[in-house]
Design a protein around this motif. Structure first.
Motif, PDB file in Angstrom:
ATOM      1  N   GLU A   1       6.923  18.417  -2.373  1.00 36.58           N
ATOM      2  CA  GLU A   1       5.531  18.431  -1.802  1.00 36.58           C
ATOM      3  C   GLU A   1       5.295  16.944  -1.692  1.00 36.58           C
ATOM      4  O   GLU A   1       5.367  16.129  -2.444  1.00 36.58           O
ATOM      5  N   ILE A   2       4.625  16.629  -0.231  1.00 41.41           N
ATOM      6  CA  ILE A   2       4.357  15.183   0.220  1.00 41.41           C
ATOM      7  C   ILE A   2       2.983  15.193   0.436  1.00 41.41           C
ATOM      8  O   ILE A   2       2.344  16.215   0.997  1.00 41.41           O
ATOM      9  N   THR A   3       2.400  14.234  -0.283  1.00 40.10           N
ATOM     10  CA  THR A   3       0.789  13.811   0.124  1.00 40.10           C
ATOM     11  C   THR A   3       1.032  12.709   1.164  1.00 40.10           C
ATOM     12  O   THR A   3       1.254  11.291   0.296  1.00 40.10           O
ATOM     13  N   LEU A   4       0.826  12.815   2.289  1.00 41.61           N
ATOM     14  CA  LEU A   4       1.204  11.752   3.430  1.00 41.61           C
ATOM     15  C   LEU A   4      -0.222  11.049   3.678  1.00 41.61           C
ATOM     16  O   LEU A   4      -1.074  11.552   3.890  1.00 41.61           O
ATOM     17  N   GLU A   5      -0.096   9.765   3.735  1.00 41.09           N
ATOM     18  CA  GLU A   5      -1.537   8.958   3.980  1.00 41.09           C
ATOM     19  C   GLU A   5      -1.557   8.847   5.362  1.00 41.09           C
ATOM     20  O   GLU A   5      -0.529   8.995   6.128  1.00 41.09           O
ATOM     21  N   PRO A   6      -2.852   8.783   5.945  1.00 42.23           N
ATOM     22  CA  PRO A   6      -3.132   8.530   7.327  1.00 42.23           C
ATOM     23  C   PRO A   6      -2.290   7.623   7.884  1.00 42.23           C
ATOM     24  O   PRO A   6      -2.459   6.390   7.497  1.00 42.23           O
TER      25      PRO A   6
ATOM     26  N   GLY B   1      15.299  21.490 -12.866  1.00 46.50           N
ATOM     27  CA  GLY B   1      15.128  20.900 -14.249  1.00 46.50           C
ATOM     28  C   GLY B   1      13.958  19.760 -14.491  1.00 46.50           C
ATOM     29  O   GLY B   1      13.767  19.112 -15.333  1.00 46.50           O
ATOM     30  N   GLY B   2      13.382  19.629 -13.417  1.00 44.72           N
ATOM     31  CA  GLY B   2      12.291  18.656 -13.447  1.00 44.72           C
ATOM     32  C   GLY B   2      12.930  17.186 -13.072  1.00 44.72           C
ATOM     33  O   GLY B   2      12.053  16.475 -12.638  1.00 44.72           O
ATOM     34  N   GLU B   3      14.086  17.273 -12.619  1.00 42.95           N
ATOM     35  CA  GLU B   3      14.596  15.815 -12.276  1.00 42.95           C
ATOM     36  C   GLU B   3      14.771  15.695 -10.926  1.00 42.95           C
ATOM     37  O   GLU B   3      15.175  16.601 -10.094  1.00 42.95           O
TER      38      GLU B   3
ATOM     39  N   SER C   1       0.860  -1.410   0.041  1.00 36.20           N
ATOM     40  CA  SER C   1       0.005  -0.088  -0.093  1.00 36.20           C
ATOM     41  C   SER C   1       0.954   1.344  -0.087  1.00 36.20           C
ATOM     42  O   SER C   1       2.056   1.200   0.355  1.00 36.20           O
ATOM     43  N   VAL C   2       0.311   2.219  -0.427  1.00 36.22           N
ATOM     44  CA  VAL C   2       0.982   3.713  -0.514  1.00 36.22           C
ATOM     45  C   VAL C   2       1.180   4.235   0.909  1.00 36.22           C
ATOM     46  O   VAL C   2       0.334   4.387   1.574  1.00 36.22           O
ATOM     47  N   ALA C   3       2.292   4.619   1.305  1.00 32.11           N
ATOM     48  CA  ALA C   3       2.757   5.473   2.452  1.00 32.11           C
ATOM     49  C   ALA C   3       2.487   6.928   2.301  1.00 32.11           C
ATOM     50  O   ALA C   3       1.908   7.727   2.957  1.00 32.11           O
ATOM     51  N   MET C   4       3.012   7.558   1.136  1.00 34.53           N
ATOM     52  CA  MET C   4       3.021   8.657   0.677  1.00 34.53           C
ATOM     53  C   MET C   4       3.189   8.842  -0.909  1.00 34.53           C
ATOM     54  O   MET C   4       3.868   8.077  -1.429  1.00 34.53           O
ATOM     55  N   ARG C   5       3.216  10.127  -1.345  1.00 38.85           N
ATOM     56  CA  ARG C   5       3.746  10.569  -2.572  1.00 38.85           C
ATOM     57  C   ARG C   5       4.308  11.827  -2.772  1.00 38.85           C
ATOM     58  O   ARG C   5       3.839  12.662  -1.916  1.00 38.85           O
ATOM     59  N   VAL C   6       5.224  12.127  -3.479  1.00 42.52           N
ATOM     60  CA  VAL C   6       6.407  12.934  -3.660  1.00 42.52           C
ATOM     61  C   VAL C   6       6.418  13.722  -4.880  1.00 42.52           C
ATOM     62  O   VAL C   6       6.488  12.810  -6.054  1.00 42.52           O
ATOM     63  N   ARG C   7       6.098  14.830  -4.989  1.00 45.98           N
ATOM     64  CA  ARG C   7       6.544  15.613  -6.040  1.00 45.98           C
ATOM     65  C   ARG C   7       7.543  16.784  -5.933  1.00 45.98           C
ATOM     66  O   ARG C   7       7.508  17.599  -5.300  1.00 45.98           O
ATOM     67  N   PHE C   8       8.707  16.582  -6.775  1.00 45.01           N
ATOM     68  CA  PHE C   8       9.688  17.257  -6.482  1.00 45.01           C
ATOM     69  C   PHE C   8       9.705  18.640  -7.418  1.00 45.01           C
ATOM     70  O   PHE C   8       9.233  18.554  -8.417  1.00 45.01           O
TER      71      PHE C   8
ATOM     72  N   GLY D   1       4.080  12.290 -12.832  1.00 42.39           N
ATOM     73  CA  GLY D   1       5.282  12.671 -12.198  1.00 42.39           C
ATOM     74  C   GLY D   1       5.661  12.605 -10.935  1.00 42.39           C
ATOM     75  O   GLY D   1       6.591  12.948 -10.288  1.00 42.39           O
ATOM     76  N   TYR D   2       4.687  11.907 -10.118  1.00 44.39           N
ATOM     77  CA  TYR D   2       5.066  11.846  -8.557  1.00 44.39           C
ATOM     78  C   TYR D   2       5.710  10.458  -8.315  1.00 44.39           C
ATOM     79  O   TYR D   2       5.347   9.522  -9.061  1.00 44.39           O
ATOM     80  N   TRP D   3       6.359  10.686  -7.069  1.00 44.28           N
ATOM     81  CA  TRP D   3       7.157   9.396  -6.876  1.00 44.28           C
ATOM     82  C   TRP D   3       6.236   8.890  -5.861  1.00 44.28           C
ATOM     83  O   TRP D   3       5.819   9.485  -4.868  1.00 44.28           O
ATOM     84  N   THR D   4       6.050   7.447  -5.891  1.00 43.92           N
ATOM     85  CA  THR D   4       5.171   6.970  -5.071  1.00 43.92           C
ATOM     86  C   THR D   4       5.875   6.041  -4.040  1.00 43.92           C
ATOM     87  O   THR D   4       6.891   5.272  -4.433  1.00 43.92           O
ATOM     88  N   VAL D   5       5.765   6.299  -2.902  1.00 45.46           N
ATOM     89  CA  VAL D   5       6.522   5.630  -1.765  1.00 45.46           C
ATOM     90  C   VAL D   5       5.604   4.656  -1.008  1.00 45.46           C
ATOM     91  O   VAL D   5       4.592   5.130  -0.523  1.00 45.46           O
TER      92      VAL D   5
END
Length: 690
Positions: A296-301, A241-243, A230-237, A473-477
């Protein structure tokens, strides 16, 4: 039998069922759809009982058998209350409340005799749909509830069509059109209804959150998380340069563990640990260099106050309104209260940093302590690698660390999810016997080795790496990215990150690869039908949709409402502006509705409107006329029931007919309206007074 023939046979069979049976079976199917999402959240006996009750009610409707008596349902309700009390130890709270609501909905179907009973079932069904959001607000749950809602609306529309046998498809079209007409109102309320905590939001239980991390670590607990995808959080850097940074630098810091009792690691910042060891962590003393990395982090409960950030964040994360953040002495950021719903926040971290005391400090002694009598062979190995007594200089500490990492690289150690159960001497077993383990086995054995050599060391838990979704483009952790690494204190340098897992399995840290549990029969079967690449692509699309749902729906906070008002031209909006805007939209909607009604009234045939006014006047005198009756028929009934008192009205009605249909006509519409207003007031017919 071919598929078209089966469908024709099924349609013919359904058309032969009595309407009451057909409607009851459809309603039971809809109720099952309302209760299905709750199956994993209510006790097993409740789900089983509800299924049995719905099936029993379906058999009664199919065979057109009488319903059970009231005492049967009362006894069943009493049993449900008792079982709920035994399961939850209370009848208060949303969990026992939802259990009782599901039982009431299923039991009420056994009393489905009249339309009034059906209305109760409908409203219980709507309430049950809302109760699903107590447990999950995911996109999948919302989609399931939307389908069940459409089914409930269809059954409700069908119940208000008592004449004949209206097809369910026609009721479905009406229900769908009602839902579409209500969608704009729903959208306006969602965008502008003030979200004022604590009045806004779904109540959550402190113990219901799901977290991949804990304030303590028992050997083997992190390995169990590798099975949780399951997803713990999503991160957008937000890099220029977008990298994003290299994956080997993605260490999201969580609880720091410094106390070891032989099997379990505890955080030194916990009150019970401080009371036991009479020690407190030294201050962070963080120094950062270079430009920060913004993200930016979108943190799951998680039901924990932990705010995961990359090492190391010098400034507090930007949290939603009403939240505060503070840093622990161990460099971990914490929120002012547990995170019980999806939270989005911005943070800045420096990948080049230094923290911790630069020279020997009394507080560091807590990070050298080991339980007496445990892991004697590891202590001997530490003396061998350190060259005798514990190292006292930075150079000797660095050499000691390098020697330990070299042993991990060349000593035949293996990274695995299933190392088996460890005994009392966990470090000795790892270094000399099993030589395999997950990240927490490796980190724990490494810290024990460092401490046995006199070097302060501790374990840091969190998440390492992640996977970028090419769709958005989000990183899924994920929870399976949970990781444990170590920090070693060195003179003049402070705490230095050392990840011993990278020496055993470099691919775990530097590349987007993870150990995965063995797939079962179902997973293998799916893999033979759909290619792995197609599955990954479908998963990426679904997770991108879930991410959008989290960003734009679940995380639509008051801050974002105020940002919307700013984009509409307001300089410093407040929640009072939201109330005023919502009130203005309500007034505008009411005026628009009045305008549409007036327009429709004007579009009505003026002759029919004139006859409607005459019918209304006659109704006040006690004479009710059907809308389809023509003027001549109306005049006849007026003369029959009102006698001479109704003669002026009868003559007026005949004049209306002449003006409407006779060639050349008589009076015009305006003259007929004046004549209607001048007619004498009619008295009720004889026998209707008193």
């Amino acid at each position: 039998m071919t598929t078209p023939m089966r469908e024709a046979t099924m349609q013919s069979f359904l058309s032969q069922l009595p309407r009451e049976t057909r409607d009851t079976l459809f309603l039971l199917l809809v109720i099952g759809a309302c209760l299905a999402p709750l199956a994993g959240h209510v006790p097993a006996w409740a789900s089983l009982t509800a299924a049995v009750l719905l099936l029993w009610r379906g058999v009664l409707a199919w065979r057109q058998l009488p319903l059970p008596g009231p005492w049967s349902t009362r006894l069943a309700l009493a049993a449900a209350v008792v079982l709920t009390l035994l399961s939850h130890r209370t009848l208060l709270g949303y969990e026992p409340g939802v259990t009782l609501i599901s039982m009431l909905l299923a039991l009420k179907t056994l009393e489905l005799r009249a339309r009034r009973d059906a209305m109760v079932v409908f409203f219980l069904g709507f309430f049950t749909l809302l109760a699903n959001f107590f447990f999950s607000q995911s996109l999948a749950t919302a989609a399931a509830i939307l389908l069940a809602l459409l089914g409930l609306l269809t059954a409700l529309v069908n119940a208000h069509l008592p004449v004949g046998r209206p097809p369910l498809l026609e009721s479905l079209r009406t229900a769908a059109s009602m839902a579409l007409l209500g969608a704009p109102i729903m959208l306006v309320l969602f965008l502008f209804f003030p979200r004022m905590a604590p009045l806004w939001g779904v109540p959550a239980d402190m113990n219901t959150g799901k977290s991949g991390l804990s304030g303590q670590m028992r050997i083997g607990s992190v390995a169990e998380l590798a099975l949780d995808d399951s997803v713990a959080m999503r991160v957008r850097f937000e890099t220029p340069g977008g990298e994003p940074p290299p994956q080997s630098d993605l260490y999201f810091r969580g609880p720091v563990l410094g106390i070891f009792d032989g099997r379990e690691w505890l955080a030194l910042s916990q009150p019970q640990a401080q009371a036991r060891y009479w020690a407190t962590p030294p201050p962070a003393q963080l120094e950062v260099r270079g430009e920060p990395l913004r993200y930016e982090i979108t943190l799951e409960p998680s039901a924990r106050p932990w705010l995961l950030t990359l090492d190391a964040a010098a400034e507090a994360p930007s949290l939603p309104q009403g939240w505060r953040a503070f840093m622990s002495p161990e460099l971990q950021w914490l929120a002012s209260r547990p995170v019980l719903s999806v939270m989005r926040y911005r943070a800045e971290s420096h990948l080049d940093f230094r923290h911790g005391p630069r020279d020997e400090a009394r507080a560091l002694q807590a990070y050298r302590q080991l339980p007496e009598g445990l892991n004697p062979r590891t202590a001997a190995l530490a003396r061998e690698l350190a060259g005798g007594a514990g190292p006292s200089s930075g150079a000797r500490t660095d050499a000691f660390v390098r020697a330990a990492l070299q042993r991990l690289r060349t000593g035949g150690y293996r990274y695995t999810l299933e190392p088996g159960l460890y005994g009392e001497h966990t470090a000795d077993e790892f270094w000399f016997e099993r030589k395999e383990g997950f990240c927490e086995h490796i980190a724990s054995a490494f810290v024990v080795l460092m401490r046995a050599g006199g070097v302060p060391a501790r374990i840091v838990t969190g998440y390492q790496g992640g996977q970028m979704n090419a769709i958005d483009g989000y990183w899924t952790v994920r929870q399976s990215d949970a990781h444990a690494w170590t920090e070693v204190w060195m003179p003049e340098r402070g705490w230095v990150r050392v990840d011993p897992t990278a020496s055993v399995a470099p691919e775990r840290i530097g590349l987007p690869q993870r150990l995965a549990p063995t797939r079962g029969a179902l997973g293998n079967a799916v893999g033979t039908v759909i290619s792995p690449n197609a599955l990954r692509q479908l998963r990426a699309v679904w997770e991108a949709m879930n991410n959008r749902w989290n960003q734009w729906v679940l995380n639509y906070t008051q801050d974002r409402q105020l940002d919307l008002l700013r984009s509409l031209g307001m300089e410093s909006p407040t929640w009072e502006d939201l109330v005023r805007l919502l009130g203005g939209l309500a007034v505008a909607s009411a005026l628009a509705g009045m305008g549409v009604a007036a327009l429709r009234r004007r579009r009505q045939d003026p002759w029919q409107r004139l006859l409607g006014q005459a019918r209304a006047r006659l109704l006040r005198s006690g004479l009710e006329l059907a809308p389809h009756e023509p003027p001549r028929r109306m005049a006849l009934r007026v003369r029959q029931q009102l006698g001479s008192d109704g003669e002026p009205m009868a003559r007026w009605l005949l004049e209306v007919e002449r003006a409407r249909y006779a060639p050349g006509g008589g009076l015009g519409l305006r003259a007929l309206r004046r004549a209607l207003r001048s007619l004498p007031r009619l008295r009720p017919p004889p026998g209707t007074r008193g």
